[in-house]
Write an enzyme that holds these catalytic residues in place. Structure first.
Site, short mmCIF file in Angstrom:
data_model
loop_
_atom_site.label_atom_id
_atom_site.label_comp_id
_atom_site.label_asym_id
_atom_site.label_seq_id
_atom_site.Cartn_x
_atom_site.Cartn_y
_atom_site.Cartn_z
N LYS A 26 54.70 59.07 57.13
CA LYS A 26 55.58 59.36 57.83
C LYS A 26 57.09 59.21 56.50
O LYS A 26 57.85 60.15 56.34
CB LYS A 26 56.11 58.51 58.99
CG LYS A 26 57.02 58.83 59.73
CD LYS A 26 57.08 58.25 61.07
CE LYS A 26 57.45 57.00 61.07
NZ LYS A 26 58.97 56.75 60.97
N SER A 27 56.88 58.16 56.06
CA SER A 27 57.90 57.69 55.11
C SER A 27 58.04 58.83 54.02
O SER A 27 59.07 59.29 53.60
CB SER A 27 58.02 56.34 54.52
OG SER A 27 58.22 55.29 55.38
N ARG A 31 60.87 62.11 52.83
CA ARG A 31 61.51 62.37 51.66
C ARG A 31 60.90 63.54 51.06
O ARG A 31 61.83 64.38 50.26
CB ARG A 31 61.32 61.16 50.88
CG ARG A 31 62.04 60.00 51.26
CD ARG A 31 61.16 58.67 50.90
NE ARG A 31 62.12 57.30 51.26
CZ ARG A 31 62.07 56.77 52.25
NH1 ARG A 31 61.29 57.15 53.28
NH2 ARG A 31 62.75 55.70 52.57
N ARG A 127 70.45 52.59 68.45
CA ARG A 127 70.12 51.86 67.09
C ARG A 127 71.59 51.94 66.19
O ARG A 127 72.10 52.82 66.09
CB ARG A 127 69.05 52.61 66.42
CG ARG A 127 67.91 52.83 67.09
CD ARG A 127 66.67 53.06 66.54
NE ARG A 127 66.14 52.43 65.27
CZ ARG A 127 65.02 52.80 64.61
NH1 ARG A 127 64.69 53.78 64.65
NH2 ARG A 127 64.97 52.03 63.50
N SER A 170 66.52 47.02 53.97
CA SER A 170 66.41 48.27 54.73
C SER A 170 66.20 49.39 53.87
O SER A 170 67.00 49.65 53.11
CB SER A 170 67.31 48.55 55.54
OG SER A 170 67.30 50.01 55.92
N ASP A 317 56.80 47.51 59.79
CA ASP A 317 56.30 48.34 60.69
C ASP A 317 54.74 48.03 61.32
O ASP A 317 54.21 48.34 62.36
CB ASP A 317 56.25 49.62 60.36
CG ASP A 317 57.46 50.42 59.92
OD1 ASP A 317 58.43 49.89 60.56
OD2 ASP A 317 57.52 51.39 59.35
N LYS A 344 64.42 48.27 66.19
CA LYS A 344 63.57 49.53 65.81
C LYS A 344 63.55 50.22 67.17
O LYS A 344 64.30 50.42 67.77
CB LYS A 344 62.14 48.95 65.36
CG LYS A 344 62.26 48.31 64.31
CD LYS A 344 62.21 49.11 63.02
CE LYS A 344 62.29 48.10 61.58
NZ LYS A 344 62.70 48.97 60.56
N ARG A 348 60.98 45.31 69.32
CA ARG A 348 59.47 45.21 69.18
C ARG A 348 59.04 43.95 69.57
O ARG A 348 57.91 43.47 69.78
CB ARG A 348 58.93 45.91 67.56
CG ARG A 348 59.06 47.24 67.94
CD ARG A 348 58.65 47.87 66.47
NE ARG A 348 58.47 49.25 66.66
CZ ARG A 348 58.54 50.33 65.58
NH1 ARG A 348 58.36 49.69 64.29
NH2 ARG A 348 58.52 51.35 65.91
#
Ligand code: S3P
Length: 431
Positions: A26-27, A31, A127, A170, A317, A344, A348
């Site tokens: 996903k990350s 990008r 968020r 982050s 994660d 998140k 979580r």
């Protein structure tokens, strides 16, 4: 018409075997979509996942004027128009549930000559966005929000490079500043003392200076993104659910192919091994600039572990699924320095504490983490995913080790990062 019930029932497993298919990372996919759209000409993206979050990024780049098609082999073909090729969108940019979409796009919108508004679902709209608005405002962007939350309107313009020390570990904040730096005069440097995932700097080929445990990442005005073929590796964060499942369900032997092994992402592997897991890494190779490998996991007894500090960003994660491993492990596991988990897709720490407790685990929560005493004899229960993909999948794995069926309520959230998760889990697990 009867409303569809959003739940999945997980039966206790007698073992996982065969090969689990893992979606694209996903990350990296976010990008790829952004960098292909801003590239100098036609780029191709191999293995772009169908997961909802990367699809949100794709929808946003389309709304900004990028043409994206899919060829007969399923490869995405993206007509990049260079850094300055986007036009004002005719509607709000819908980021769905995706924090990465909103935060990275904010950095890029800061450099555009038009205003744009980003919106998200209920979770994303709660968020914290001040963490990106602050540095982008320092660079010269004008950003309006309500109480630090989306909807967020970014009015870009003339930006100046800054040196910015990250107040939180982050990768999303780091990336937002560096992407705005592509449009800023002079040099933009981000300093991180706890290194987070490095996909942005790696994929853009930015300068990195390592000073002790600090990393200084810089981008200079005039940096352009060449058109190229991008390839998305298998998502280590998605593989993590199967790594833990096959570890904690006795009698398992499971293979995963082509999994991203970027060291800024694989902290869970180190921790699982320290706990006693049996995971073999073979066929290490490089795909599109990212290391990948095949993984073979055999079930193994685990011991508790204490983790905190610099490794946390490298497994942030994976903490929900690590909590499931901890519940199966002998002794005490302590997870510290992970307060970021509270902001998140859901809180979580609280969600895993509640879910595992409902199944009979001995878990307490602290402001920045969890303490878990194992091994617990879990029992099936109805547990709540709280619209969070990683909570849904972690509790499903817990259900494999429980006595009696476990009902995951809100199970459709898994599609945010892993659309085929439920079928894949059933296809490799026998009950
Ligand atoms: C991501 C960074 C992490 C991670 C998220 C994806 C990214 O968030 O939790 O799932 O792709 O940059 P933070 O940067 O907010 O820690």
């Amino acid at each position: 018409m009867k409303p569809e019930i959003d739940q999945q029932v997980i039966q206790p497993s007698k073992g996982l075997a065969g090969r689990a298919r893992i979606p694209g990372d996903k990350s990296v996919a976010h990008r790829c979509a952004l960098f292909a759209a801003l590239g100098e000409g036609e780029s191709r993206i191999v293995h772009f996942p169908d997961a909802a979050d990367p699809q949100s990024t794709l929808a946003c780049v389309r709304a900004l004027g990028t043409e994206v098609t899919r060829d007969d082999d399923g490869i995405l073909v993206v007509q990049g128009r260079g850094l300055r090729g986007w036009g004002a969108p005719s509607t709000d940019l819908d980021c769905g549930n995706s924090g990465t979409t909103m935060r990275l796009l904010a950095g890029l919108l800061a450099g555009q000559p038009f205003p744009a508004t980003m919106v998200g679902d209920e979770s994303l709209s709660s968020r914290p966005m001040g963490r990106i608005a602050d540095p982008l405002t320092m660079m010269g962007a004008r950003i309006s929000m309500t109480d630090g939350h989306a909807p967020m309107t970014v009015e870009g313009g003339e930006l100046s490079g800054i040196e910015y020390r990250l107040p939180v570990a982050s990768a999303q904040v780091k990336s937002a500043v560096l992407l705005a730096g592509l449009y800023a005069s002079g040099e933009t440097t981000v300093i991180e003392s706890r290194p987070s995932r490095d996909h942005t700097e790696r994929m853009l080929g930015l300068d990195i200076l390592e000073l002790g445990s600090e990393r200084h990442i810089s981008v200079r005005s005039g940096h352009t993104i060449p058109a190229r073929t991008w390839a998305v590796p298998g998502d280590f964060s998605a593989a993590a659910f199967f790594l833990v499942a096959a570890t904690v369900v006795p009698g398992s032997l499971l293979k995963l192919h082509g999994i991203g092994m970027n060291r800024s992402r694989t902290g869970l592997l180190e921790v699982l091994r320290a706990m006693g897991a049996n995971i073999k890494v073979t066929n290490e190779r490089v795909l599109g600039g990212e290391p990948i490998a095949d993984l073979t996991v055999k079930s193994a007894p685990l011991n508790g572990v204490t983790i905190g500090g610099g490794i946390i960003p490298n497994l942030i994660d994976e903490i929900p699924i690590l909590a499931v491993a901890a519940a199966a492990a002998e002794g005490k596991t302590v997870i510290r320095d992970a307060a970021e988990l509270r902001v998140k897709e859901t809180d979580r720490i609280d969600a895993m504490c509640a879910g595992l407790k409902a199944m009979g685990a001995h878990v307490t929560q602290q402001p920045d983490g969890l303490t878990i005493r194992g091994p617990a004899k879990l029992r099936g229960a109805t547990v709540e995913a709280r619209h969070d993909h990683r909570i849904a999948m972690a509790l499903a794995v817990a259900g494999l080790t429980a006595q009696g069926p476990t009902t995951i309520s809100g199970s459709s959230a898994a599609a945010i990062s892993f659309p085929g998760f439920w079928d894949e889990l059933r296809s490799v697990s026998w009950s």
